[in-house]
Design a protein around this motif. Structure first.
Motif, PDB file in Angstrom:
ATOM      1  N   LEU A 616       5.937 -25.171  94.562  1.00 36.79           N
ATOM      2  CA  LEU A 616       4.898 -23.971  94.613  1.00 36.79           C
ATOM      3  C   LEU A 616       3.523 -24.654  94.647  1.00 36.79           C
ATOM      4  N   VAL A 617       2.792 -25.342  95.308  1.00 35.97           N
ATOM      5  CA  VAL A 617       1.860 -25.997  94.959  1.00 35.97           C
ATOM      6  C   VAL A 617       1.294 -25.865  96.155  1.00 35.97           C
ATOM      7  N   GLN A 618       0.053 -25.104  96.811  1.00 32.34           N
ATOM      8  CA  GLN A 618      -0.100 -25.398  98.368  1.00 32.34           C
ATOM      9  C   GLN A 618      -1.144 -26.223  98.192  1.00 32.34           C
ATOM     10  N   ARG A 619      -2.045 -25.960  97.983  1.00 33.04           N
ATOM     11  CA  ARG A 619      -2.932 -27.162  97.395  1.00 33.04           C
ATOM     12  C   ARG A 619      -4.436 -27.300  96.526  1.00 33.04           C
ATOM     13  N   ILE A 620      -4.039 -28.429  96.268  1.00 36.59           N
ATOM     14  CA  ILE A 620      -5.516 -27.978  95.175  1.00 36.59           C
ATOM     15  C   ILE A 620      -7.457 -27.849  95.420  1.00 36.59           C
ATOM     16  N   GLU A 621      -7.719 -26.901  95.090  1.00 30.60           N
ATOM     17  CA  GLU A 621      -9.139 -26.660  94.710  1.00 30.60           C
ATOM     18  C   GLU A 621      -9.514 -27.504  94.062  1.00 30.60           C
ATOM     19  N   THR A 622     -10.761 -26.790  95.208  1.00 35.56           N
ATOM     20  CA  THR A 622     -12.630 -27.913  94.111  1.00 35.56           C
ATOM     21  C   THR A 622     -13.051 -26.483  94.501  1.00 35.56           C
ATOM     22  N   ALA A 623     -13.865 -25.559  93.203  1.00 35.24           N
ATOM     23  CA  ALA A 623     -14.402 -24.864  93.454  1.00 35.24           C
ATOM     24  C   ALA A 623     -15.744 -24.660  93.110  1.00 35.24           C
ATOM     25  N   PRO A 624     -17.156 -24.447  93.045  1.00 35.83           N
ATOM     26  CA  PRO A 624     -17.877 -23.826  92.339  1.00 35.83           C
ATOM     27  C   PRO A 624     -17.967 -22.957  91.522  1.00 35.83           C
ATOM     28  N   LYS A 658     -18.555 -27.191  88.772  1.00 38.36           N
ATOM     29  CA  LYS A 658     -17.128 -27.388  89.643  1.00 38.36           C
ATOM     30  C   LYS A 658     -15.449 -27.226  88.889  1.00 38.36           C
ATOM     31  N   LEU A 659     -15.009 -26.701  89.282  1.00 34.26           N
ATOM     32  CA  LEU A 659     -13.493 -26.631  88.912  1.00 34.26           C
ATOM     33  C   LEU A 659     -12.368 -26.482  89.912  1.00 34.26           C
ATOM     34  N   ARG A 660     -11.229 -27.814  88.810  1.00 34.03           N
ATOM     35  CA  ARG A 660     -10.189 -28.055  89.558  1.00 34.03           C
ATOM     36  C   ARG A 660      -9.110 -27.007  90.043  1.00 34.03           C
ATOM     37  N   LEU A 661      -8.570 -26.411  91.084  1.00 38.14           N
ATOM     38  CA  LEU A 661      -7.989 -25.607  91.331  1.00 38.14           C
ATOM     39  C   LEU A 661      -6.705 -25.682  92.054  1.00 38.14           C
ATOM     40  N   LEU A 662      -5.242 -25.100  90.717  1.00 33.55           N
ATOM     41  CA  LEU A 662      -4.093 -25.130  91.715  1.00 33.55           C
ATOM     42  C   LEU A 662      -4.225 -24.033  92.642  1.00 33.55           C
ATOM     43  N   ARG A 663      -3.382 -24.494  93.397  1.00 33.72           N
ATOM     44  CA  ARG A 663      -3.281 -22.846  94.438  1.00 33.72           C
ATOM     45  C   ARG A 663      -2.356 -22.624  95.017  1.00 33.72           C
ATOM     46  N   LEU A 664      -1.557 -22.039  93.928  1.00 29.41           N
ATOM     47  CA  LEU A 664       0.203 -21.639  94.089  1.00 29.41           C
ATOM     48  C   LEU A 664       0.878 -20.241  94.461  1.00 29.41           C
ATOM     49  N   THR A 665       1.637 -21.118  95.041  1.00 27.27           N
ATOM     50  CA  THR A 665       2.301 -19.525  96.452  1.00 27.27           C
ATOM     51  C   THR A 665       3.507 -19.322  96.128  1.00 27.27           C
ATOM     52  N   ASP A 666       4.102 -18.568  95.617  1.00 36.89           N
ATOM     53  CA  ASP A 666       5.735 -18.261  96.313  1.00 36.89           C
ATOM     54  C   ASP A 666       6.152 -17.245  97.961  1.00 36.89           C
ATOM     55  N   GLY A 667       5.791 -17.861  98.828  1.00 32.43           N
ATOM     56  CA  GLY A 667       5.081 -17.328  99.979  1.00 32.43           C
ATOM     57  C   GLY A 667       4.972 -16.436 100.742  1.00 32.43           C
ATOM     58  N   SER A 668       4.183 -15.506  99.391  1.00 28.80           N
ATOM     59  CA  SER A 668       3.799 -14.702  99.910  1.00 28.80           C
ATOM     60  C   SER A 668       2.819 -14.166  98.728  1.00 28.80           C
ATOM     61  N   CYS A 669       2.990 -14.161  97.897  1.00 25.28           N
ATOM     62  CA  CYS A 669       1.579 -14.316  96.628  1.00 25.28           C
ATOM     63  C   CYS A 669       1.181 -15.636  96.268  1.00 25.28           C
ATOM     64  N   GLU A 670      -0.133 -15.505  95.925  1.00 29.53           N
ATOM     65  CA  GLU A 670      -0.643 -17.107  95.747  1.00 29.53           C
ATOM     66  C   GLU A 670      -1.376 -16.294  94.557  1.00 29.53           C
ATOM     67  N   LEU A 671      -1.608 -17.417  93.575  1.00 27.74           N
ATOM     68  CA  LEU A 671      -2.757 -17.094  92.195  1.00 27.74           C
ATOM     69  C   LEU A 671      -3.005 -18.872  91.750  1.00 27.74           C
TER      70      LEU A 671
END
Lengths: 838, 146
Positions: A616-624, A658-671
């Motif tokens: 499910l994990v597409q990427r680990i993001e760090t966002a301001p 800064k915030l660490r975010l997990l970018r999750l995807t089910d193939g079409s949706c992302e959160l």
């Protein structure tokens, strides 16, 4: 008296630095009164100060310079290039003398008279750089270049000083732009260690408070203390920082002298002078930068005639820019010279035995270019007095790697060369990973850490070949060192049952050296990561070569910082040729073994250990923080230009910027799922125990003996998921009226469209194709549309027609302009591809 | 010369450090060992937020520390901008020197002569004045622990 003397030297030097730029600017335009005044003030002050001390030679030099400049100011004398050179020579001599005074040496006798004589009106020009330009230019057979040409080039044309903005702007603002005071560095260090002590005391207190339980009356002020302390710590760290400008300001003069010596014309473009860097670090990179500039001017740039023949501007451009990204600074030095000669480099490398012919054939151009950083490499056939002196590029790279930086080069033949240096922000505070082996902790600079893998993971495939241990990392065999062996740590002696941990049980830290070589370091445990303050170690310990410094953990316990590069070098792991020996192995075997469910472990803001399936994990993001929008009912964040729903945020204020975010995807949706900390990727080998009380949790399981909540992906996406809203929206063309702009526009926007930017020319507005805007849909008023049809216009976009009256007249497919529902429906139809074409 | 001296017992002998070299005397907390460092370096320890290198003086001079008691305190000295904590048998007192350090014909024995700056008479009797830089440099590699 000694103090006074030190002050005198310091003041002289400071003024010299400040007037360096002024001098160059003056040379560009000798009639510039403002510059003359500044330089006059400088020599005048030196002369005045000399009166205090017994420095007759300094006094005499500054006196003649002052006289000459005074004549210029009063208009009795015209400042010409000969005079500029003579004054420059005197200022250089003053600087040298100041150095000698500081070192307590006698400055060699003689030479002063020649300098003084050169200032006499009508004197022969003194033997300095600008003179060489004339000669060199004459030798090249081109027209003589005015002596001040290089300097004027530096500053671009004196009237249109727009493109070389930073350097010039600084001069205009004058040296008084930033007020500063002089502080001894050890005072700063004392303050810094005091703050570190405070942090330790705070941690201790925090520990005790936790033991005592929640006490609202104390917790509030304590939180405040924590915030203040973090601020102070940040500020203290900044105190050690210096603008890279201090390094940059000397470069125009360096380039001017170099180009004058070599008969080339070079313009310098400096950018990013306000980037801040640790003082020590600035000193470390001074030589490498100087060296690269020397090389660029000497070898990289062609003589003006050659440049003209090649169809380039005669004046070569050398641009140096500094940028900060996260914890590193990248400095890019680029020139528009002839570029690096791949063939010659390769030939040379083969000739010197760096590579074999066979290796060469398989090397990419980029790889070949990097060979210039190898020891014993120099392409210059004739070593000139410019780049022949000093160090080679191998030393440049070595010095940068010593401080955890790296350098690489790219080049296009005939177009130019580009050196990119990456250096850590500071020597003293680095991001570090704390690991444990045999009960002792060590820190590793985070910049080396590529990945952390638990070696029970099947993908690692730990093997031994002879004495060498190997692990498989991303399909490559990577040598593996045991930290216990490297440091000869004693086996655990306390209890016999605690047998030494087999390598296959330990955790692998995959480290990437600055040269790109990978190796794995086996440790027993990973502890934490965070910023560590590096303190120097005593020479006797440094001699062992395994440590780069020490640092204190939050509990005040000192730990040693490993010198990764040296450890690798001690085991012969640093060699560029080595990487090719290790071929990637069969990946399919690894895939076949992979039956266990792999998951990403993290800690959420509630402090709960959670896991989410790795698929499910597409990427680990760090966002301001600025990317996060809490204004709407549900929080959202913008990542890569896409607005995504965000969950898992803590209640109350966000903890850091800064915030660490997990970018999750089910193939079409992302959160996005906000997390406090990302722990590791692990295999979920334990049994999954379904959890029924929390719908968001699929199951509980054990990882390393601790419970972990596995997130229910289905529930997550069912509740929060939505297709990403692309910020680059379809474009809608609107009619050219105020009504359309102010009333229709917002409606169209809320339906997910961007408004086309139409030229205001109304004649064009009636011709959508001629206007050149590529709208995905257009809204026209019915009458306009009829007119356009009458003009036989071609509509290549779907069109929505609006009418002014509620009742449909004439049966045409049009929508009443206040029929919101019909309008939105039409827009949505068009968006999903079924747009009506009238 | 009327110097203050910090007196300590090292390997059963009375030794003296110049008081101006000594920045403090601390209780030794946890010591982090430094693997693969010379054996006379006991490790590093933290004093406030500074890291101190802990020197086992007996071993640095060339004796086996197991034969003597160990003071739970250590003498903190600064040599060439680095701070060291010196572990000794016992830290005794501060006293003042009488006269200049002098030499004794025949020296103090090979181990001691290397680290000695001379003999100094004090209020508490004669003591060996330690030369800090040589003490901290440790033995040359050939000197095995006695």
């Amino acid at each position: 008296m000694d103090d006074l003397l030190a002050d005198f030297v310091a003041e002289t030097r400071e003024m010299l630095e400040a007037s360096e730029g002024e001098i160059i600017a003056w040379e560009a335009d000798p009639s510039d009164r403002a510059r003359i005044d500044t330089i006059f003030r400088f020599v005048h002050t030196v002369k005045g100060n000399c009166g205090f001390f017994d420095f007759p030679r300094l006094a005499a030099l500054s006196h003649v310079a002052e006289d000459a400049l005074a004549d210029c100011r009063s208009g009795r004398r015209e400042a010409d290039s000969a005079m500029v050179s003579a004054v420059l020579a005197i200022i250089d001599r003053i600087a040298q003398m100041a150095d000698a005074i500081e070192a307590g040496e006698e400055f060699p006798e003689g030479g002063d008279d020649a300098l003084i004589a050169a200032l006499e009106p009508g004197a022969e020009p003194v033997e300095t750089a600008p003179d060489a330009v004339l000669e060199a230019a004459a030798a090249n057979g081109s027209e003589p270049i005015p002596a001040h040409e290089p300097a004027s080039a530096l500053l671009s044309d004196s009237d249109g000083a727009s493109d070389t903005a930073p350097a010039v702007k600084k001069l205009e603002n004058g040296p008084a732009a930033q007020r500063s005071i002089r502080l001894p560095v050890d005072l700063l260090d004392r303050v810094m260690s005091g703050v570190s002590d405070m942090v330790l005391a705070r941690n201790d207190l925090a520990h005790r408070l936790r033991q005592a339980g929640t006490q609202p009356t104390i917790d509030g002020p304590f939180e405040r203390l924590t915030t203040i302390l973090a601020d102070v710590r940040d500020a203290i760290t900044r105190m050690r920082m210096q603008r890279i400008e201090t390094l940059f300001s000397a470069l125009p003069r360096l380039v001017r002298d170099l180009s004058a010596d070599l008969g080339k014309q070079v313009m310098v473009d400096l950018e990013g002078g306000d980037v801040e860097l640790d003082r020590e670090m600035i000193e470390t990179i001074r030589d490498p930068i100087t060296h690269i500039i020397r090389n660029a001017v000497d070898h990289g740039m062609e003589a003006p005639t050659e440049r003209r023949a090649a169809g380039k501007r005669e004046i070569a451009l050398l641009s140096i820019s500094a940028r900060q990204s996260g914890n590193t600074i990248s400095i890019v030095l680029s020139d528009d010279g002839s570029g690096l000669d791949e063939e010659r480099i390769a030939e040379k490398a083969v000739a010197t035995g760096l590579i074999t012919d066979a290796q060469r054939a398989s090397m990419s151009r980029e790889k070949i270019l990097q060979l210039i950083f190898e020891p014993g490499f120099s392409t210059a056939e004739a070593v000139s007095n410019i780049s022949g002196r000093g160090v080679g590029l191998d030393v440049v790279r070595e010095n940068l790697e010593k401080v955890g930086g790296s350098i690489k080069v790219t080049s296009t033949p005939g177009v130019g060369t580009l050196f990119t240096m990456q250096i850590p922000l500071t020597l003293s505070i680095i991001a570090g990973l704390t690991v444990e082996s045999r009960g002792q902790r060590f820190a590793i600079p985070q910049s080396y850490v590529e990945e952390i893998i638990h070696s029970s993971s099947k993908a690692l495939d730990f093997t031994r070949v002879g004495e060498t241990a190997l692990v498989t990392f991303r399909g490559n065999r990577v040598p593996c060192l045991m930290l216990t062996d490297v440091l000869e740590l004693p086996n655990a002696v306390s209890d016999g049952a605690d047998a030494p941990m087999p390598a296959s049980q330990s955790t692998m830290v995959i480290l990437r050296l600055a040269s790109g070589d990978l190796f794995a370091l086996a440790v027993d445990n990973i502890h934490s990561h965070g910023d560590v303050v590096v303190k120097p170690l005593a020479p006797a310990i440094m001699k062992s070569g395994f440590y780069a410094g020490s640092t204190l953990l939050d509990d005040g316990q000192p730990v040693l910082l490993l010198d990764v590069t040296n450890v690798a070098a001690a085991y012969g792991l640093v060699s560029d040729a080595r990487g090719r020996v290790f071929k990637s192995t069969d990946d399919d075997k690894e895939a076949a073994d992979q039956t266990a469910c792999r998951a990403m472990l993290f800690t959420d803001f509630a402090g709960r250990r959670c896991a989410v399936r790795l698929e499910l994990v597409q990427r680990i993001e760090t966002a301001p923080i600025s990317a996060i929008d809490l204004s709407a009912g549900s929080p959202r964040a913008v990542i890569d230009g896409v607005i995504l729903p965000l969950i898992g945020l803590p209640d109350g204020p966000l903890p850091s910027d800064k915030l660490r975010l997990l970018r999750l995807t089910d193939g079409s949706c992302e959160l996005l799922h906000a997390v406090r900390e990302i722990d590791d990727a692990a295999e979920l080998t334990g049994a999954l125990k379904p959890a029924n009380d929390d719908p968001m949790i699929e199951a509980l399981t054990l990882v390393d003996g601790k419970t972990v909540a596995l997130i229910d992906g289905h529930q997550f996406f069912a509740r929060y998921g939505e297709a990403p809203e692309v910020v680059s929206k379809p474009v809608c063309r609107l009619p050219e009226t105020d009504w359309a702009k102010t009333i229709l526009g917002p409606l169209v926007k809320s339906a997910g469209y961007a408004i086309a930017q139409e030229p205001s020319n109304s004649a064009d507005a009636t011709k959508p194709d001629a206007s050149g805007t590529s709208a995905d849909i257009a809204i026209w008023f019915d009458d306009e549309y009829e007119a356009a049809i009458a003009l036989d216009m071609d509509f290549n976009t779907p069109v929505i027609r609006l009418r002014d009256v509620p009742d449909s007249s004439g049966g045409a497919e049009s929508i009443y302009r206040y029929d919101r529902e019909a309008l939105v429906f039409a827009l949505q139809q068009a968006r999903s591809g079924g747009g009506r074409r009238s | 010369m009327n110097d203050l001296l910090v007196m300590a017992q090292i390997a059963g002998r009375r030794c003296a450090f110049h008081a101006h070299d000594v920045s403090s005397v601390i209780e030794v907390g946890a010591i982090t060992p430094v693997p693969r460092a010379p054996d006379f370096i006991a490790g590093i320890t933290a004093m406030r937020s500074q890291a101190l290198t802990v020197i086992e003086c007996r071993r640095a001079i060339g004796f086996d520390p197991g034969r003597w008691a160990l003071d739970h305190r250590a003498v903190v000295v600064t040599v060439a901008d680095y701070s060291y904590a010196l572990r000794v048998d016992a830290i005794e007192d501060i006293t003042s020197a009488i006269g200049e350090p002098g030499h004794v014909p025949g020296g103090f024995g090979p181990e001691w002569s290397r680290v000695a700056a001379g003999m100094i008479e004090t209020q508490a009797g004669p003591a060996l004045l330690i030369d800090l830089p040589t003490l901290i440099a440790g033995r040359e590699p050939f000197g095995a622990a006695a």
